[in-house]
Each structure stands twice: as C-alpha cells, then as structure tokens.
Design a protein around this motif. Structure first.
Motif, PDB file in Angstrom:
ATOM      1  N   HIS A   1       0.774  -1.208  -0.129  1.00 33.79           N
ATOM      2  CA  HIS A   1      -0.110   0.186  -0.100  1.00 33.79           C
ATOM      3  C   HIS A   1       0.917   1.129  -0.047  1.00 33.79           C
ATOM      4  N   MET A   2       1.958   1.055   0.725  1.00 33.68           N
ATOM      5  CA  MET A   2       2.917   2.311   0.990  1.00 33.68           C
ATOM      6  C   MET A   2       3.612   2.479  -0.609  1.00 33.68           C
ATOM      7  N   VAL A   3       3.971   1.596  -1.083  1.00 36.60           N
ATOM      8  CA  VAL A   3       4.495   1.641  -2.595  1.00 36.60           C
ATOM      9  C   VAL A   3       3.563   2.421  -3.655  1.00 36.60           C
ATOM     10  N   LEU A   4       2.276   1.822  -3.371  1.00 32.72           N
ATOM     11  CA  LEU A   4       1.243   2.474  -4.336  1.00 32.72           C
ATOM     12  C   LEU A   4       1.019   3.973  -3.863  1.00 32.72           C
ATOM     13  N   PHE A   5       0.965   4.311  -2.665  1.00 32.08           N
ATOM     14  CA  PHE A   5       0.705   5.548  -2.157  1.00 32.08           C
ATOM     15  C   PHE A   5       1.798   6.533  -2.538  1.00 32.08           C
ATOM     16  N   MET A   6       3.101   6.052  -2.361  1.00 30.53           N
ATOM     17  CA  MET A   6       4.294   6.975  -2.834  1.00 30.53           C
ATOM     18  C   MET A   6       4.330   7.155  -4.459  1.00 30.53           C
TER      19      MET A   6
END
Length: 306
Positions: A87-92
C-alpha cells in the motif's frame, strides 16, 4: 554466540531502521514532519511489545513448547506487513506524479485521523516484526536464555552498526530528487514486501498449513531448484553442504541468512514460493500501471475542462 547475536541484531535492526527511515524522510521531503510523532508512537509501542515478548519468553515459556503459536504470530505479522508495504509503494507512486502541483496540500488532506492511525499501525508492525523475530532467533541460539544474547557485545555492536548504516544511507538520499527518491524506495520496499510474502508461505508449508502441487516421490514438498552450492540461506546449510560434498559454497552462509531475512531469499524454493514471489511483483506492476493510467485520464479530463 556473540557473532550470531551481532548478525541477528544487525539485520533485524537495519531493516526496521531503513523502513522507518523511509517514512520519516518521505514526510520531511514533503514538509509534513508533524506526522513524525505518530511514527514514533508506533515505534515506541513496538519496542515495548518486543520487550514484553522477550520477558514472556524468558520467564513463562519453556523451551519451544509454544513454537506453533510463534509461527502463527510470525505468519500474521509478515502478511499484514506485506500488505501495508505494498500500500505504501502505491501511495508513494501516486504522490510522485503530483510533485509539480500542490503536494503538501494534497498530502495534508489525505493524512487525516485515519492517516495518523495508519502511521502508528504501520510503524508498529514494521518494528515489532523485527523485534519479535529477534526474540525468536535469540531464543534459538541460546536455548531459551534470551538475556544471555541481549547482554552480549554482539547484540550491542549489531544495533550500533545498523544505526550507522541507516544514517549513512539516508544522508546519501538528500542529494536525490524527490521523484527519484520515490522510485528508489518503492523498489526497495517492494522487494522487502515480496520477501515477507515468500517467507510466510515457506513457514506455512513447513508447519502444514499450506500444501504444494509439486512433491517428491516420498511425499515431501519439492524444490524447483537448489542454489546451496552457490549461496546457502543459513550457515547450518553451508556446514551440511560441506559435510556432504566435501566442498565449500561459493558464497558464505552468513550472506545468505542476511538476504533471507532482508529479501526472502531461499536456496531451494517450492513451486508456490517461486510463483507467489514473482506474482507479487507482477501484481504491483499491474496496479502501478492502472494507477498511472487513471492519473493520465484524470489529467487529460482536467485539461479538457480547463
């Protein structure tokens, strides 16, 4: 035992420091350092939980009678951490495309009370996973006497070196543009997430929760290849290979155990481990592609309206 304590503490602490550092650096680069306190709350809670686990193991548990429960806990933490990292990868990735716009305002709108809770939970899980793993590993190398490992010079030196490496890494990122920083750290986090997934699958297969479509004639879970001669995933595997073949491995088992903990490396993956590892990368690439396409469509629509 000192060397083992050093390696365990170094690799576990370094992974937690790097991931928490990515979050903190990200917030600093976009001018949202007010969210740092929520990250630190998660870290402090995780350290307290890790200490509680060590205390419980030291004073209550005997031997490895609770190994089954430990495995379930470990699997759960790995899978949840994998999802949160993805999720963090997609958010970044989404935010990196808005650098030319008012990123700070958009982030402020996204990071609501739910965002604060997200920060706390994510940083907690990142650190507690490493802390709990350290407790388990220390129990393994000392026969359950965790205090013996904690008091060794190896554990202290490993922690200090992890902090030094982490500081040097993030000082180097200051010269990198924000968009490049997003891309580099996204690759880094995706690799860690994929490693967590494959480690969880391996544990589930070891304890019988998950089967395999590929088995040996003897009924055991089969391996699709074996790289023990090149780089074993553990020093014990290196010793066994030397004993069986009379030859040394190309790369030391201490290197293998680092890559196993850090990126989920295994020298003899099952079919499911191999497929899910690469499928995870494929899914992330597809989601990033969909995200990019939506952004392009939205941008085109906005330009047309203007």
């Amino acid at each position: 035992m000192n060397v083992q304590s050093f390696l365990i503490t170094f690799r576990e602490a370094l992974e937690a420091i790097l991931i928490v550092g990515v979050i903190m650096t990200y917030l600093k680069r976009i001018g949202q350092t007010q969210w740092n306190k929520y990250v630190w709350i998660g870290v402090v809670l995780a350290l307290a939980a890790s200490y509680g686990t060590a205390l419980l193991f030291q004073t209550v548990l005997t031997g490895f009678s609770m190994m089954g429960s430990q495995n379930y806990l470990k699997i759960g933490i790995m899978l949840v951490s994998c999802v949160l990292l993805a999720h963090m990868v997609l958010f970044m990735s989404q935010q990196s495309r808005n650098i030319q716009g008012a990123v700070e305002q958009k982030i402020a709108a996204i990071l609501t009370v739910g965002g604060a809770l997200n920060m706390i939970i994510h940083s907690f899980l990142v650190v507690v996973r490493e802390g709990v793993e350290t407790v388990f590993f220390f129990a393994a190398i000392t026969g359950g006497d965790i205090q013996l490992a904690l008091q060794s010079w190896g554990a202290l030196f490993g922690l200090v070196l992890a902090f030094v490496v982490g500081i040097l890494f993030f000082k180097g990122t200051k010269r990198i543009q924000l968009k490049t920083f997003f891309r580099i750290t996204s690759i880094f986090l995706t690799m860690i997430a994929a490693g967590l997934l494959v480690q969880a699958v391996g544990i589930m297969q070891d304890i019988g929760i998950m089967g395999s479509m590929f088995r040996t004639p003897g009924g055991e879970i089969g391996e699709i290849y074996n790289l023990t001669a090149i780089m074993p995933e553990h020093p014990l595997d290196e010793e066994q290979y030397l004993r069986d073949s009379g030859e040394h491995t190309l790369i030391n088992g201490q290197v293998g155990i680092f890559f196993k903990a850090f990126l989920g490396y295994t020298h003899n993956p099952s079919l499911e481990e191999f497929i899910l590892y690469w499928a995870f990368y494929f899914v992330i690439m597809v989601l990033l592609g969909v995200q990019k396409k939506r952004h392009a469509t939205l941008k085109a629509s906005t330009a047309h309206i203007s």
